[in-house]
Scaffold this motif. Sequence first.
Motif, PDB file in Angstrom:
ATOM      1  N   GLU A 125      -6.410   0.685  -3.056  1.00 24.85           N
ATOM      2  CA  GLU A 125      -5.118   1.010  -3.651  1.00 24.85           C
ATOM      3  C   GLU A 125      -5.246   0.943  -5.169  1.00 24.85           C
ATOM      4  O   GLU A 125      -5.039   1.920  -5.856  1.00 24.85           O
ATOM      5  N   ASP A 169       5.235  -1.329  -2.776  1.00 23.01           N
ATOM      6  CA  ASP A 169       3.972  -0.588  -2.876  1.00 23.01           C
ATOM      7  C   ASP A 169       3.242  -0.990  -4.154  1.00 23.01           C
ATOM      8  O   ASP A 169       2.169  -1.567  -4.120  1.00 23.01           O
ATOM      9  N   GLU A 227      -1.312  -3.107  -0.504  1.00 23.98           N
ATOM     10  CA  GLU A 227      -1.233  -2.112  -1.587  1.00 23.98           C
ATOM     11  C   GLU A 227      -1.608  -2.816  -2.881  1.00 23.98           C
ATOM     12  O   GLU A 227      -2.664  -3.411  -2.988  1.00 23.98           O
TER      13      GLU A 227
HETATM   14 CA    CA Z   1       0.500   3.260  -3.507  1.00 28.56          CA
END
Ligand code: CA
Length: 672
Positions: free
Chosen positions: A354, A549, A460
Amino acid sequence: MTHADDDGFSCTAEAAEAFDDIPRSAPANDTIGAVIARRFSRREMLKGSLGVTATTLLFGGAALTAPPAGAAEMRPFDFAELKAGVDETHHVAEGYTADVMIRWGDPLFPGMAPFDPNRQTGEEQVRRFGYNNDYMAYFPLEGSARGVLCINHEYVNPEVMFAGIGGRPDRNHFVKITPEHVEVQIAAHGVSVLEVALREGKWQPVLDSRFNRRITAATEMTVDGPAAAHARLKTAADPAGLKLLGTLNNCAGGQTPWGTYLTGEENFHGYFWTDKVGENGRRLNRGFGGAQQKSYERYGVPSNWVSWGRHHDRFNVEKEENECNRFGWIVEIDPLDPQSRPVKHTALGRCSHEGAEMVVNGDGRVVVYTGDDSRFEYVYRFVSAGTYRPGDKAHNIRLLSEGTLSVARFDEDGTAAWLPLAFGTGPLTPENGFHSQADVMIDVRLAADLLKATRMDRPEDVQPHPSNGTVYIMLTNNERRKPEEVDKANPRAQNAFGHIVEMTAPGGDHAADKFKWDMLVTCGDPTIASVGARWNTATSADGWFACPDNCTFDADGRLWISTDQGSSWSKGTNKADGFYALGTEGATRGLPKLFFRAPVGAEVCGTCFTPDGETLFLAVQHPATDGVRDWKQFGKDSTFEDPATRWPDFNPAMPPRPSVVVIRKKGGGRIA
Ligand code: CA
Ligand code: FEO
Ligand code: CA
């Protein structure tokens, strides 16, 4: 990038992921029942939440971590919370402006014609802003008034980019995708390096800057660390295994104190192609034979998300079996040296990275945290062998070439152990298929399986606080976790809404073998008991969120969160994705507050503040894709089709575009 439910209408990669049968880390790693039962009682977890009133029962202290010793009460967030909702445009809290600075297709160089989506070529796209902008970092040239912005371009949505292709190409065997479409897609990936300046109160691209540069899925780069020049990195086109072409699926990243940019190659497996498909029409990742079969299966290579392998042999695993080993790395780019070649650092392991957020440890070593964003994957930490020398860029730029990569095991007693991924130690030996440190880095998922790391709910962004020793892990969701698979760090089965884990390095030592950890929040609607959300009792109906996220710290060391619900917003929260302040200390710990929300179908991903805290650059990715099938005016398979039914100001010649939004306070001053 989002990973939707099987019927989600969204990005190609996301839906392809949903049809995937990639073997994840083996369930045997969990001590399931044993891990569950302690620290929070199983009963407490299963009773779920909680209503906003009932949350008091859990937020009395037991459910939330105490602030780190010596932590001061942070400066309170000072803005009027935005109303949550869903519509076709973006919104920011009252008293702020939110202006689009640049969008997909806009020129990065002087003298270019305005963007025309009906006349795209690869040659043109490589001189324009790429697609689906994600992570961003600002490198000051003149403090907070002029700088170089690096921006990731993660993936493409062909059904939005190209007219006349009849919807998502992965759903119709790519029949309308031409070689020119493929060249545009390759050129729309990677990174934009762009000078920006604040002129007369507005941030603007500086098109005649010597720094402006596009790095794409075809740009030449080099490689270092244990896997450089290894046999498994050698290809027909590069027999030395040292000259790599391109970077892919650049999701989040990081910034180094020596002024370089880090970009994570996330879902690289989707770009590899096979002509072999099973009876059900899906691609096969079995039957390729050879030493790499186990690796292919563990990583999901090939996955046929795009059709580049029809036109470029290197993306076809039957023609070039090693090209896939040259992706899935952390890449370092020097934005202030336009002639420099990006470097892939194999010492940080190969997975669906990520991001790669860095902190300089007290002893001078640099520490990078990175999440492998897939269901049941792991959290990693890299500690450099050498130490940071302020002002010595030539030395510092080699710090990510050598060090120790570890993977996290979260124990039920609230400690987390960092398990080193070192060839020849423990099970990482030839008997288990590892013949060198290169093998361990190339197949780091297989190595982490053997170390029995904790299988997480899609790790993430993993973000260290710049100074207080805490680290925040965004676990975005994992609806495939079964009740018997829950553990203390992933406490909900069918986790649709995600959670945030806080780690604390002992005495601020980010290189320590053991950290403490606790849950900061479990996300979702706190008024629905079955959701099991845990927030501060002062959380409002607008403030709670789902699917954290990315995150970032502002100049005051305060945490901000971006969300990516994929298409599930339309089935779960009925809130567009947004950008939220989130308290981490004292009375506001676990208190979220909505500041910005994206247009329908978009996610908010990369965000960064200028050093003075007065400007926020914010990435709005893939507008008009996720969960818009039932959106009355915007629910077609291609944005070019049936424009009459679009919202009133929809321009069929100019589809909705991923963009960088600039947020400033009206009248000036620090944000929030
Ligand atoms: Ca992302
Ligand atoms: Fe590209 Fe994990 O989001
Ligand atoms: Ca971040």
